[in-house]
Design a protein around this motif. Sequence first.
Motif, PDB file in Angstrom:
ATOM      1  N   GLY A  52      36.634 -26.885  32.932  1.00 40.00           N
ATOM      2  CA  GLY A  52      36.234 -26.205  34.157  1.00 40.00           C
ATOM      3  C   GLY A  52      36.535 -26.994  35.408  1.00 40.00           C
ATOM      4  O   GLY A  52      36.621 -26.425  36.501  1.00 40.00           O
ATOM      5  N   VAL A  53      36.712 -28.303  35.263  1.00 39.15           N
ATOM      6  CA  VAL A  53      37.093 -29.157  36.386  1.00 39.15           C
ATOM      7  C   VAL A  53      38.610 -29.181  36.548  1.00 39.15           C
ATOM      8  O   VAL A  53      39.139 -28.991  37.647  1.00 39.15           O
ATOM      9  CB  VAL A  53      36.566 -30.592  36.190  1.00 39.15           C
ATOM     10  N   VAL A  54      39.327 -29.374  35.453  1.00 36.65           N
ATOM     11  CA  VAL A  54      40.774 -29.628  35.530  1.00 36.65           C
ATOM     12  C   VAL A  54      41.613 -28.350  35.502  1.00 36.65           C
ATOM     13  O   VAL A  54      42.789 -28.383  35.850  1.00 36.65           O
ATOM     14  CB  VAL A  54      41.226 -30.579  34.409  1.00 36.65           C
ATOM     15  N   GLU A  55      41.036 -27.223  35.084  1.00 32.48           N
ATOM     16  CA  GLU A  55      41.743 -25.933  35.096  1.00 32.48           C
ATOM     17  C   GLU A  55      40.912 -24.904  35.844  1.00 32.48           C
ATOM     18  O   GLU A  55      40.462 -23.900  35.269  1.00 32.48           O
ATOM     19  CB  GLU A  55      42.026 -25.447  33.678  1.00 32.48           C
ATOM     20  N   PRO A  56      40.696 -25.097  37.149  1.00 28.19           N
ATOM     21  CA  PRO A  56      39.806 -24.181  37.876  1.00 28.19           C
ATOM     22  C   PRO A  56      40.339 -22.767  37.987  1.00 28.19           C
ATOM     23  O   PRO A  56      39.572 -21.835  38.225  1.00 28.19           O
ATOM     24  CB  PRO A  56      39.697 -24.840  39.256  1.00 28.19           C
ATOM     25  N   MET A  57      41.658 -22.598  37.808  1.00 29.60           N
ATOM     26  CA  MET A  57      42.201 -21.235  37.838  1.00 29.60           C
ATOM     27  C   MET A  57      41.869 -20.459  36.574  1.00 29.60           C
ATOM     28  O   MET A  57      41.968 -19.232  36.542  1.00 29.60           O
ATOM     29  CB  MET A  57      43.726 -21.262  38.048  1.00 29.60           C
ATOM     30  N   ALA A  58      41.475 -21.155  35.530  1.00 29.08           N
ATOM     31  CA  ALA A  58      41.239 -20.520  34.239  1.00 29.08           C
ATOM     32  C   ALA A  58      39.778 -20.367  33.892  1.00 29.08           C
ATOM     33  O   ALA A  58      39.371 -19.371  33.294  1.00 29.08           O
ATOM     34  CB  ALA A  58      41.940 -21.314  33.132  1.00 29.08           C
ATOM     35  N   THR A  59      38.965 -21.348  34.229  1.00 32.61           N
ATOM     36  CA  THR A  59      37.576 -21.328  33.771  1.00 32.61           C
ATOM     37  C   THR A  59      36.701 -22.135  34.716  1.00 32.61           C
ATOM     38  O   THR A  59      37.163 -22.725  35.695  1.00 32.61           O
ATOM     39  CB  THR A  59      37.473 -21.874  32.338  1.00 32.61           C
ATOM     40  N   GLY A  60      35.427 -22.165  34.390  1.00 30.52           N
ATOM     41  CA  GLY A  60      34.472 -22.907  35.196  1.00 30.52           C
ATOM     42  C   GLY A  60      33.096 -22.285  35.087  1.00 30.52           C
ATOM     43  O   GLY A  60      32.892 -21.286  34.392  1.00 30.52           O
ATOM     44  N   ILE A  61      32.142 -22.864  35.801  1.00 30.92           N
ATOM     45  CA  ILE A  61      30.761 -22.414  35.692  1.00 30.92           C
ATOM     46  C   ILE A  61      30.530 -21.064  36.363  1.00 30.92           C
ATOM     47  O   ILE A  61      29.453 -20.487  36.227  1.00 30.92           O
ATOM     48  CB  ILE A  61      29.779 -23.462  36.238  1.00 30.92           C
ATOM     49  N   GLY A  62      31.540 -20.533  37.040  1.00 33.04           N
ATOM     50  CA  GLY A  62      31.447 -19.185  37.580  1.00 33.04           C
ATOM     51  C   GLY A  62      31.921 -18.120  36.615  1.00 33.04           C
ATOM     52  O   GLY A  62      31.979 -16.946  36.975  1.00 33.04           O
ATOM     53  N   GLY A  63      32.235 -18.517  35.367  1.00 34.38           N
ATOM     54  CA  GLY A  63      32.788 -17.595  34.391  1.00 34.38           C
ATOM     55  C   GLY A  63      31.879 -17.358  33.204  1.00 34.38           C
ATOM     56  O   GLY A  63      30.692 -17.678  33.223  1.00 34.38           O
ATOM     57  N   ASP A  64      32.467 -16.813  32.147  1.00 28.73           N
ATOM     58  CA  ASP A  64      31.747 -16.439  30.929  1.00 28.73           C
ATOM     59  C   ASP A  64      32.149 -17.311  29.755  1.00 28.73           C
ATOM     60  O   ASP A  64      33.183 -17.995  29.783  1.00 28.73           O
ATOM     61  CB  ASP A  64      32.040 -14.979  30.566  1.00 28.73           C
ATOM     62  N   LEU A  65      31.357 -17.242  28.689  1.00 30.06           N
ATOM     63  CA  LEU A  65      31.592 -18.029  27.488  1.00 30.06           C
ATOM     64  C   LEU A  65      31.314 -17.180  26.258  1.00 30.06           C
ATOM     65  O   LEU A  65      30.338 -16.428  26.215  1.00 30.06           O
ATOM     66  CB  LEU A  65      30.671 -19.255  27.493  1.00 30.06           C
ATOM     67  N   LEU A  66      32.204 -17.299  25.263  1.00 30.71           N
ATOM     68  CA  LEU A  66      31.969 -16.750  23.929  1.00 30.71           C
ATOM     69  C   LEU A  66      32.347 -17.807  22.913  1.00 30.71           C
ATOM     70  O   LEU A  66      33.148 -18.705  23.187  1.00 30.71           O
ATOM     71  CB  LEU A  66      32.787 -15.479  23.684  1.00 30.71           C
ATOM     72  N   ALA A  67      31.774 -17.705  21.722  1.00 28.01           N
ATOM     73  CA  ALA A  67      32.050 -18.700  20.692  1.00 28.01           C
ATOM     74  C   ALA A  67      31.919 -18.090  19.311  1.00 28.01           C
ATOM     75  O   ALA A  67      31.201 -17.104  19.110  1.00 28.01           O
ATOM     76  CB  ALA A  67      31.092 -19.898  20.825  1.00 28.01           C
ATOM     77  N   MET A  68      32.634 -18.708  18.372  1.00 22.67           N
ATOM     78  CA  MET A  68      32.485 -18.404  16.952  1.00 22.67           C
ATOM     79  C   MET A  68      32.114 -19.713  16.263  1.00 22.67           C
ATOM     80  O   MET A  68      32.852 -20.699  16.342  1.00 22.67           O
ATOM     81  CB  MET A  68      33.785 -17.853  16.368  1.00 22.67           C
ATOM     82  N   VAL A  69      30.958 -19.720  15.615  1.00 25.27           N
ATOM     83  CA  VAL A  69      30.444 -20.927  14.969  1.00 25.27           C
ATOM     84  C   VAL A  69      30.399 -20.694  13.464  1.00 25.27           C
ATOM     85  O   VAL A  69      29.867 -19.677  12.993  1.00 25.27           O
ATOM     86  CB  VAL A  69      29.032 -21.279  15.486  1.00 25.27           C
ATOM     87  N   VAL A  70      30.962 -21.650  12.708  1.00 26.21           N
ATOM     88  CA  VAL A  70      30.937 -21.563  11.243  1.00 26.21           C
ATOM     89  C   VAL A  70      30.239 -22.814  10.710  1.00 26.21           C
ATOM     90  O   VAL A  70      30.854 -23.866  10.564  1.00 26.21           O
ATOM     91  CB  VAL A  70      32.353 -21.444  10.657  1.00 26.21           C
ATOM     92  N   PRO A  71      28.938 -22.721  10.444  1.00 26.38           N
ATOM     93  CA  PRO A  71      28.225 -23.876   9.890  1.00 26.38           C
ATOM     94  C   PRO A  71      28.529 -24.017   8.400  1.00 26.38           C
ATOM     95  O   PRO A  71      28.704 -23.012   7.692  1.00 26.38           O
ATOM     96  CB  PRO A  71      26.744 -23.525  10.111  1.00 26.38           C
ATOM     97  N   PRO A  72      28.562 -25.232   7.872  1.00 26.93           N
ATOM     98  CA  PRO A  72      28.779 -25.398   6.434  1.00 26.93           C
ATOM     99  C   PRO A  72      27.592 -24.871   5.644  1.00 26.93           C
ATOM    100  O   PRO A  72      26.435 -25.161   5.955  1.00 26.93           O
ATOM    101  CB  PRO A  72      28.928 -26.918   6.274  1.00 26.93           C
ATOM    102  N   GLY A  73      27.865 -24.054   4.657  1.00 30.37           N
ATOM    103  CA  GLY A  73      26.803 -23.548   3.796  1.00 30.37           C
ATOM    104  C   GLY A  73      25.884 -22.542   4.438  1.00 30.37           C
ATOM    105  O   GLY A  73      24.802 -22.258   3.923  1.00 30.37           O
ATOM    106  N   ALA A  74      26.289 -21.969   5.562  1.00 26.55           N
ATOM    107  CA  ALA A  74      25.447 -20.979   6.243  1.00 26.55           C
ATOM    108  C   ALA A  74      26.332 -19.875   6.802  1.00 26.55           C
ATOM    109  O   ALA A  74      27.543 -20.000   6.863  1.00 26.55           O
ATOM    110  CB  ALA A  74      24.640 -21.636   7.364  1.00 26.55           C
ATOM    111  N   GLU A  75      25.695 -18.784   7.205  1.00 25.88           N
ATOM    112  CA  GLU A  75      26.430 -17.644   7.715  1.00 25.88           C
ATOM    113  C   GLU A  75      27.072 -17.950   9.072  1.00 25.88           C
ATOM    114  O   GLU A  75      26.443 -18.575   9.937  1.00 25.88           O
ATOM    115  CB  GLU A  75      25.511 -16.439   7.873  1.00 25.88           C
ATOM    116  N   PRO A  76      28.303 -17.514   9.295  1.00 26.24           N
ATOM    117  CA  PRO A  76      28.934 -17.682  10.608  1.00 26.24           C
ATOM    118  C   PRO A  76      28.158 -16.923  11.687  1.00 26.24           C
ATOM    119  O   PRO A  76      27.464 -15.941  11.413  1.00 26.24           O
ATOM    120  CB  PRO A  76      30.326 -17.085  10.415  1.00 26.24           C
ATOM    121  N   GLN A  77      28.310 -17.397  12.922  1.00 26.62           N
ATOM    122  CA  GLN A  77      27.630 -16.771  14.055  1.00 26.62           C
ATOM    123  C   GLN A  77      28.635 -16.552  15.184  1.00 26.62           C
ATOM    124  O   GLN A  77      29.417 -17.456  15.516  1.00 26.62           O
ATOM    125  CB  GLN A  77      26.524 -17.680  14.604  1.00 26.62           C
TER     126      GLN A  77
END
Length: 490
Positions: A52-77
């Motif tokens: 968010g600092v080095v690519e301000p044209m792409a992202t930063g704290i004024g934007g949104d976030l999504l994620a895919m998390v895959v924990p070992p031995g548990a259901e993905p989120q």
Amino acid sequence: MPPPTPSISPCVIGERAMVATGHPLAAEAAARALAEGGSAVDAAIAADAVLGVVEPMATGIGGDLLAMVVPPGAEPQAYNGTGRSPQDFLPSLVSAFPRGKLPERHVLTATVPGVVRGWHDLHQQHGRLPWQRLFQDAIRVANQGFPVAPVAAREWALFQPVIARDPVAAALYRAHAVPSAGERFANPELGAVLQAVANEGPDAFYLGEPARAAERASDTLGGVLKAQDFARHTGHFAAPLRANFRGLEVLECPPNTHGLAVLHTLQALDALDLDPHDPLTTVAMVDRMGHAMAHAKKVVADPAGNTVCTVVVDSDGLAITLMSSVFKRFGSGIGVPGCGFVLQNRGFGFSEPGHLNGPGPGKRPYHTVVPGAALRGGVFHAGFGVVGGAMQPQGHVQILTRVAAWGEPLQAAIDAPRWRLEGERALAIEAGTPPAIEQALRAAGYTEPTGQGELGGRSDFGGAQVVMRAPDGRLIGGSDRRKDGMALAC
């Protein structure tokens, strides 16, 4: 955008942990977090804050976030941190515009930023390092400055007119003389906000001066975004959408993203031979992708944009694909005074009034950000993301086809020339595509795009970040040469 340079090495191989992200400083931040005992989520947050600092044209704290998390031995989120429209964003505000559609850059396209709350929600569930530690690298880079990377410099110059329209953004991002590659740029205003978030948590952003300053910026231009809209923001975890393709179980985020377009395409392709030597295979891929994206527009919302992606797998096997974005380059182009960031323009993703995805108060618009992952035999196999608005689902399909169906090495699959649907029959074809494939696509009625928004005629073919588990248990990292990033074994 220029085509990538040929692969000079097969991939990065790691024994314990791996990072693939869009900038070397972000990769280093993630590696330091892992070395200090942090989780993959800690490392991804540290990297994303730096991006968010080095690519301000792409992202930063004024934007949104999504994620895919895959924990070992548990259901993905799947995590959805996308922001909503303001409570005062009424359909009547949009009806006056041609075809009931907001322009790409307009104060009414500003939606509540979800990045900071997303960092906190992910850390609460999967973090190990202290919250304050996650932002040290980003704060240092913001305050001390950094040399602007080549791809970022090119985009900064290309979208100079966006920041030049707003006096706050123009002063912040030096619209009078945008930094060239290698030139140093600092953003101490952003450093101060990140320091407050580190010290006080997300309330420093959502209940503090950034929210009030965003309201002032919106009010000045006749917008309806209020500090109270920031205070209402929440994100949530959800079960991913799933589909099988060539022995993989592919995971995508549910709506309001267009991840389902990836799954619909892969399901349609899985029944085909997919001969890599037959140009008609590529025609079939484009056809299926077009049908799936058209379906997504009807049932989810309306697509385009720029994003960053970080994929991390730690030594315990926890994996995350984290993506954040201000949507179009420099988002709305509206700077938040004294805070070092611009507001995103996700409201452009709303359809016309009356559509399922039509404008309204407190609504999440159609979202182009789609972090993905894949399982093999029920365990983590790969985490991946492809930045570039509507290129994102198309990039998923092309890379997964090359790796899972054609058996190509990861870096070769990332570097291979791509195609990009930019309209119903408008198809951009990247330089380096074999002539027989290009001829087959044009013969099938797919024409060269013209006048397709800001990137028409110079299509953005995206930038992928991928970490994959090899059969022997080692980790393979691949980073797209279309961007400034790297893969780093840790």
